[in-house]
Write a protein that holds these residues in place. Structure first.
Motif, PDB file in Angstrom:
ATOM      1  N   GLU A  13       0.771  -1.218  -0.011  1.00 14.44           N
ATOM      2  CA  GLU A  13       0.056   0.041   0.041  1.00 14.44           C
ATOM      3  C   GLU A  13       0.720   1.318  -0.173  1.00 14.44           C
ATOM      4  OE1 GLU A  13      -3.257   0.435  -0.187  1.00 14.44           O
ATOM      5  OE2 GLU A  13      -3.544  -1.895  -0.124  1.00 14.44           O
ATOM      6  N   PRO A  14       0.673   2.030  -1.011  1.00 14.92           N
ATOM      7  CA  PRO A  14       1.437   3.401  -0.534  1.00 14.92           C
ATOM      8  C   PRO A  14       0.832   4.255   0.429  1.00 14.92           C
ATOM      9  CG  PRO A  14      -0.314   3.569  -2.488  1.00 14.92           C
ATOM     10  CD  PRO A  14      -0.420   2.174  -2.074  1.00 14.92           C
ATOM     11  N   ARG A  15       1.632   4.947   1.005  1.00 13.60           N
ATOM     12  CA  ARG A  15       1.255   5.768   2.051  1.00 13.60           C
ATOM     13  C   ARG A  15       0.123   6.921   1.803  1.00 13.60           C
ATOM     14  NH1 ARG A  15       6.610   8.873   3.149  1.00 13.60           N
ATOM     15  NH2 ARG A  15       7.567   6.855   2.506  1.00 13.60           N
ATOM     16  N   PRO A  16      -0.815   6.830   2.649  1.00 14.13           N
ATOM     17  CA  PRO A  16      -1.869   7.978   2.058  1.00 14.13           C
ATOM     18  C   PRO A  16      -1.112   9.211   2.567  1.00 14.13           C
ATOM     19  CG  PRO A  16      -2.376   6.542   4.264  1.00 14.13           C
ATOM     20  CD  PRO A  16      -1.212   6.081   3.708  1.00 14.13           C
ATOM     21  N   THR A  17      -1.753  10.054   1.867  1.00 12.39           N
ATOM     22  CA  THR A  17      -1.214  11.378   2.489  1.00 12.39           C
ATOM     23  C   THR A  17      -2.181  12.552   1.779  1.00 12.39           C
ATOM     24  OG1 THR A  17       0.713  13.171   1.902  1.00 12.39           O
ATOM     25  CG2 THR A  17       0.361  11.546   0.184  1.00 12.39           C
ATOM     26  N   HIS A  18      -2.363  13.548   2.759  1.00 11.30           N
ATOM     27  CA  HIS A  18      -3.112  14.822   2.223  1.00 11.30           C
ATOM     28  C   HIS A  18      -2.291  16.022   1.948  1.00 11.30           C
ATOM     29  CE1 HIS A  18      -6.512  12.152   3.516  1.00 11.30           C
ATOM     30  NE2 HIS A  18      -6.048  12.152   4.485  1.00 11.30           N
ATOM     31  N   GLN A  19      -1.115  15.715   2.419  1.00  8.22           N
ATOM     32  CA  GLN A  19      -0.278  16.742   2.340  1.00  8.22           C
ATOM     33  C   GLN A  19       0.432  16.964   0.608  1.00  8.22           C
ATOM     34  OE1 GLN A  19       3.741  16.731   3.776  1.00  8.22           O
ATOM     35  NE2 GLN A  19       3.745  18.954   4.125  1.00  8.22           N
ATOM     36  N   VAL A  20       0.677  17.900   0.262  1.00  8.79           N
ATOM     37  CA  VAL A  20       1.294  18.163  -1.157  1.00  8.79           C
ATOM     38  C   VAL A  20       2.610  17.593  -1.199  1.00  8.79           C
ATOM     39  CG1 VAL A  20       2.104  19.802  -2.926  1.00  8.79           C
ATOM     40  CG2 VAL A  20      -0.357  20.109  -1.956  1.00  8.79           C
ATOM     41  N   ARG A  21       2.873  16.765  -2.090  1.00 13.48           N
ATOM     42  CA  ARG A  21       4.367  16.312  -2.108  1.00 13.48           C
ATOM     43  C   ARG A  21       4.714  16.452  -3.546  1.00 13.48           C
ATOM     44  NH1 ARG A  21       5.264  12.868   2.621  1.00 13.48           N
ATOM     45  NH2 ARG A  21       6.824  11.751   1.546  1.00 13.48           N
ATOM     46  N   GLY A  22       5.711  16.795  -4.005  1.00 15.73           N
ATOM     47  CA  GLY A  22       6.202  17.082  -5.380  1.00 15.73           C
ATOM     48  C   GLY A  22       7.510  16.323  -5.448  1.00 15.73           C
ATOM     49  N   ASP A 206       6.796   7.036  -7.268  1.00 14.58           N
ATOM     50  CA  ASP A 206       5.820   7.999  -7.156  1.00 14.58           C
ATOM     51  C   ASP A 206       4.967   7.437  -6.057  1.00 14.58           C
ATOM     52  OD1 ASP A 206       6.979   9.988  -8.482  1.00 14.58           O
ATOM     53  OD2 ASP A 206       5.672   9.558 -10.196  1.00 14.58           O
ATOM     54  N   ALA A 207       4.552   6.320  -6.037  1.00 10.62           N
ATOM     55  CA  ALA A 207       3.514   5.702  -4.965  1.00 10.62           C
ATOM     56  C   ALA A 207       4.227   5.612  -3.736  1.00 10.62           C
ATOM     57  CB  ALA A 207       2.947   4.418  -5.435  1.00 10.62           C
ATOM     58  N   ALA A 208       5.426   5.262  -3.726  1.00  9.95           N
ATOM     59  CA  ALA A 208       6.098   4.918  -2.337  1.00  9.95           C
ATOM     60  C   ALA A 208       6.398   6.137  -1.621  1.00  9.95           C
ATOM     61  CB  ALA A 208       7.400   4.188  -2.504  1.00  9.95           C
ATOM     62  N   LEU A 209       6.578   7.117  -2.484  1.00 13.70           N
ATOM     63  CA  LEU A 209       6.799   8.603  -1.933  1.00 13.70           C
ATOM     64  C   LEU A 209       5.527   9.202  -1.497  1.00 13.70           C
ATOM     65  CD1 LEU A 209       9.880   9.808  -3.929  1.00 13.70           C
ATOM     66  CD2 LEU A 209       9.825   9.752  -1.263  1.00 13.70           C
ATOM     67  N   GLY A 210       4.345   8.834  -1.961  1.00 12.58           N
ATOM     68  CA  GLY A 210       3.113   9.378  -1.639  1.00 12.58           C
ATOM     69  C   GLY A 210       3.266  10.806  -2.720  1.00 12.58           C
ATOM     70  N   ILE A 211       3.644  10.635  -3.741  1.00 15.34           N
ATOM     71  CA  ILE A 211       3.631  11.896  -4.566  1.00 15.34           C
ATOM     72  C   ILE A 211       2.254  12.352  -4.948  1.00 15.34           C
ATOM     73  CG2 ILE A 211       4.429  13.071  -6.553  1.00 15.34           C
ATOM     74  CD1 ILE A 211       6.538  12.528  -4.470  1.00 15.34           C
ATOM     75  N   THR A 212       1.873  13.474  -4.675  1.00 19.90           N
ATOM     76  CA  THR A 212       0.404  14.067  -5.122  1.00 19.90           C
ATOM     77  C   THR A 212       0.503  14.564  -6.466  1.00 19.90           C
ATOM     78  OG1 THR A 212       0.637  15.899  -3.830  1.00 19.90           O
ATOM     79  CG2 THR A 212      -0.251  13.972  -2.587  1.00 19.90           C
ATOM     80  N   ASP A 213       1.604  15.324  -6.526  1.00 20.70           N
ATOM     81  CA  ASP A 213       1.893  16.112  -7.863  1.00 20.70           C
ATOM     82  C   ASP A 213       2.933  15.989  -8.797  1.00 20.70           C
ATOM     83  OD1 ASP A 213      -0.663  18.365  -7.623  1.00 20.70           O
ATOM     84  OD2 ASP A 213      -0.120  17.726  -5.838  1.00 20.70           O
ATOM     85  N   LEU A 233      -4.040  -0.319 -12.148  1.00 19.59           N
ATOM     86  CA  LEU A 233      -4.019  -1.555 -11.947  1.00 19.59           C
ATOM     87  C   LEU A 233      -3.450  -2.182 -10.767  1.00 19.59           C
ATOM     88  CD1 LEU A 233      -2.239  -2.924 -15.305  1.00 19.59           C
ATOM     89  CD2 LEU A 233      -4.414  -3.688 -14.196  1.00 19.59           C
ATOM     90  N   LEU A 234      -2.547  -1.195 -10.091  1.00 24.79           N
ATOM     91  CA  LEU A 234      -2.087  -1.477  -8.661  1.00 24.79           C
ATOM     92  C   LEU A 234      -2.873  -0.920  -7.408  1.00 24.79           C
ATOM     93  CD1 LEU A 234       1.610  -0.760  -9.762  1.00 24.79           C
ATOM     94  CD2 LEU A 234       1.014  -3.059  -9.053  1.00 24.79           C
ATOM     95  N   GLY A 235      -3.879  -0.560  -7.965  1.00 24.53           N
ATOM     96  CA  GLY A 235      -4.857   0.025  -6.995  1.00 24.53           C
ATOM     97  C   GLY A 235      -4.392   1.408  -6.085  1.00 24.53           C
ATOM     98  N   TRP A 236      -3.641   1.778  -6.763  1.00 26.46           N
ATOM     99  CA  TRP A 236      -2.918   3.223  -5.990  1.00 26.46           C
ATOM    100  C   TRP A 236      -3.446   4.489  -6.437  1.00 26.46           C
ATOM    101  CZ3 TRP A 236       2.682   1.038  -7.223  1.00 26.46           C
ATOM    102  CH2 TRP A 236       3.099  -0.043  -6.508  1.00 26.46           C
ATOM    103  N   PRO A 237      -3.647   5.220  -5.588  1.00 19.52           N
ATOM    104  CA  PRO A 237      -3.984   6.707  -5.782  1.00 19.52           C
ATOM    105  C   PRO A 237      -3.327   7.315  -6.972  1.00 19.52           C
ATOM    106  CG  PRO A 237      -3.452   6.848  -3.747  1.00 19.52           C
ATOM    107  CD  PRO A 237      -3.013   5.370  -4.296  1.00 19.52           C
ATOM    108  N   VAL A 238      -3.744   7.941  -8.091  1.00 17.34           N
ATOM    109  CA  VAL A 238      -3.082   8.567  -9.201  1.00 17.34           C
ATOM    110  C   VAL A 238      -2.704   9.843  -8.757  1.00 17.34           C
ATOM    111  CG1 VAL A 238      -3.297   9.013 -11.660  1.00 17.34           C
ATOM    112  CG2 VAL A 238      -4.420   7.039 -10.877  1.00 17.34           C
ATOM    113  N   PRO A 239      -1.208  10.297  -9.049  1.00 18.83           N
ATOM    114  CA  PRO A 239      -1.168  11.728  -8.676  1.00 18.83           C
ATOM    115  C   PRO A 239      -1.653  12.568  -9.782  1.00 18.83           C
ATOM    116  CG  PRO A 239       1.028  10.378  -9.217  1.00 18.83           C
ATOM    117  CD  PRO A 239      -0.240   9.334  -9.547  1.00 18.83           C
ATOM    118  N   ARG A 240      -1.685  13.943  -9.633  1.00 21.95           N
ATOM    119  CA  ARG A 240      -2.266  14.960 -10.554  1.00 21.95           C
ATOM    120  C   ARG A 240      -0.738  15.424 -11.278  1.00 21.95           C
ATOM    121  NH1 ARG A 240      -4.765  17.418  -5.924  1.00 21.95           N
ATOM    122  NH2 ARG A 240      -2.621  17.854  -5.256  1.00 21.95           N
ATOM    123  N   TYR A 241      -1.126  15.531 -12.620  1.00 27.24           N
ATOM    124  CA  TYR A 241       0.302  15.805 -13.471  1.00 27.24           C
ATOM    125  C   TYR A 241      -0.010  17.342 -14.123  1.00 27.24           C
ATOM    126  CZ  TYR A 241       1.108  10.845 -13.351  1.00 27.24           C
ATOM    127  OH  TYR A 241       1.145   9.471 -12.728  1.00 27.24           O
TER     128      TYR A 241
END
Ligand code: GLU
Length: 324
Positions: A13-22, A206-213, A233-241
């Motif tokens: 599971e990638p770590r959930p995050t609400h904070q912006v991470r670039g 990007d998933a492991a770092l919890g990258i949001t953007d 496919l991996l069931g992970w949140p998709v970052p914004r691009y």
């Protein structure tokens, strides 16, 4: 929509995050040049203006082209321009076990197959479909999807791409859609005797770092749908691009290490930073002409707006020392 494979513990599971991470993810094939400063700065400001964290990942999977000395130079160049990062640097060269786990979970889900095709095989197939007038001759035709041809050995492993349209809104380039299965085809995630492919590694990291953007150069826009397909496919949140227009020289060529774009550091860092801000549609006012990098960056953090970045290459915005 295909079932995600991520509930298996191998995918993790990638770590959930609400904070912006670039993040900025250079390949250490040479020192940074003006174009890479522009993308690093855009990503840094996008995170910092929203109180987020900013991470650096060294994408050193291609051992033949990447060198530790270039990575060291890149890190020094970031520091000298005031672009300081949070946390530890991630080195892709040391993440092989994680990539292997992800490949294993995709394989267990029936999504990976061995492929024997060489570049020549694929080019020959493309020439045939061009003659037949097929719309995407460059897409991998799926030759090995149902097994290797007799007597042939695996050269790579490919992802069996689900047939679905990937749609997203790029924060600079606007709406984008791609039918990855039809337009790209099943893509390589690992060479049989070589490294994991960029597409797999970038999604894993990007998933492991919890990258949001993800903010990066527009040359990677075309890879984004593949990455989104993998995240899903991996069931992970998709970052914004957000894909920043490329800095191009007067011949319209991307500034790159390959075409010997001038390395950063030939001018004072503050001047290069001010020029990069100009390229991003945020030229500093005249009263900041003598400011240092820290002063310029704190002004930029107060004024930066990703939405003001022009979506097309802005050649006149390139400083003369870049061959504009
Ligand atoms: N390593 C890539 C490059 O240097 C960037 C990858 C990314 O930002 O996703 O062009």
């Amino acid at each position: 929509m295909p079932e995600p494979v991520a509930n298996s513990s191998a995918a993790g599971e990638p770590r959930p995050t609400h904070q912006v991470r670039g993040r900025f993810a250079p390949s250490p094939t040479g020192p940074l040049h003006f174009g890479s400063l522009v993308t690093a700065l855009a990503s840094f400001l996008d995170a910092r203006t929203r109180g987020g964290t900013w991470h650096v990942r060294i994408e050193d999977l291609d051992r033949a082209r990447c060198h530790r000395s270039h990575a060291d130079t890149i890190l020094r160049q970031l520091e000298s321009h005031g672009l300081t990062w949070d946390g530890d640097i991630v080195w892709q060269g040391s993440r092989g076990e994680r990539y292997a786990d992800i490949l294993a979970s995709l394989t267990a889900a029936g999504r990976i197959y061995a492929c024997a095709c060489s570049r020549q095989d694929i080019a020959a197939e493309a020439a045939l479909v061009i003659e037949q007038g097929q719309p995407h001759p460059e897409a991998y035709p799926g030759t090995c999807r149902h097994g290797l041809p007799p007597g042939r050995k695996a050269r790579s492993y490919r992802l069996a791409v689900p047939p679905e349209l990937v749609e997203f809104v790029d924060r600079i380039q606007g709406p984008v859609s791609q039918d990855v299965a039809a337009e790209v085809g099943d893509f390589v995630v690992k060479r049989a005797d070589g490294p994991y492919a960029y597409q797999l590694a970038v999604v894993a990291d990007d998933a492991a770092l919890g990258i949001t953007d993800v903010v990066r150069g527009a040359d990677l826009l075309d890879s984004t749908a593949r990455q989104i397909a993998l995240h899903r496919l991996l069931g992970w949140p998709v970052p914004r691009y957000a894909h920043v227009p490329l800095a191009v020289d007067r011949h319209g060529r991307k500034l790159s290490k390959q075409n010997l774009a001038p390395t950063l550091g030939q001018h004072p860092a503050a001047r290069e930073l001010a020029d990069a801000l100009g390229f991003l549609g945020l030229p500093p006012p005249a009263d900041l002409a003598r400011s240092n990098t820290a002063e310029l960056l704190s002004w930029a953090i107060a004024h930066f707006d990703l939405g003001r970045i022009p979506s097309v290459p802005a050649t006149p915005a390139l400083p003369a020392y870049c061959g504009a």
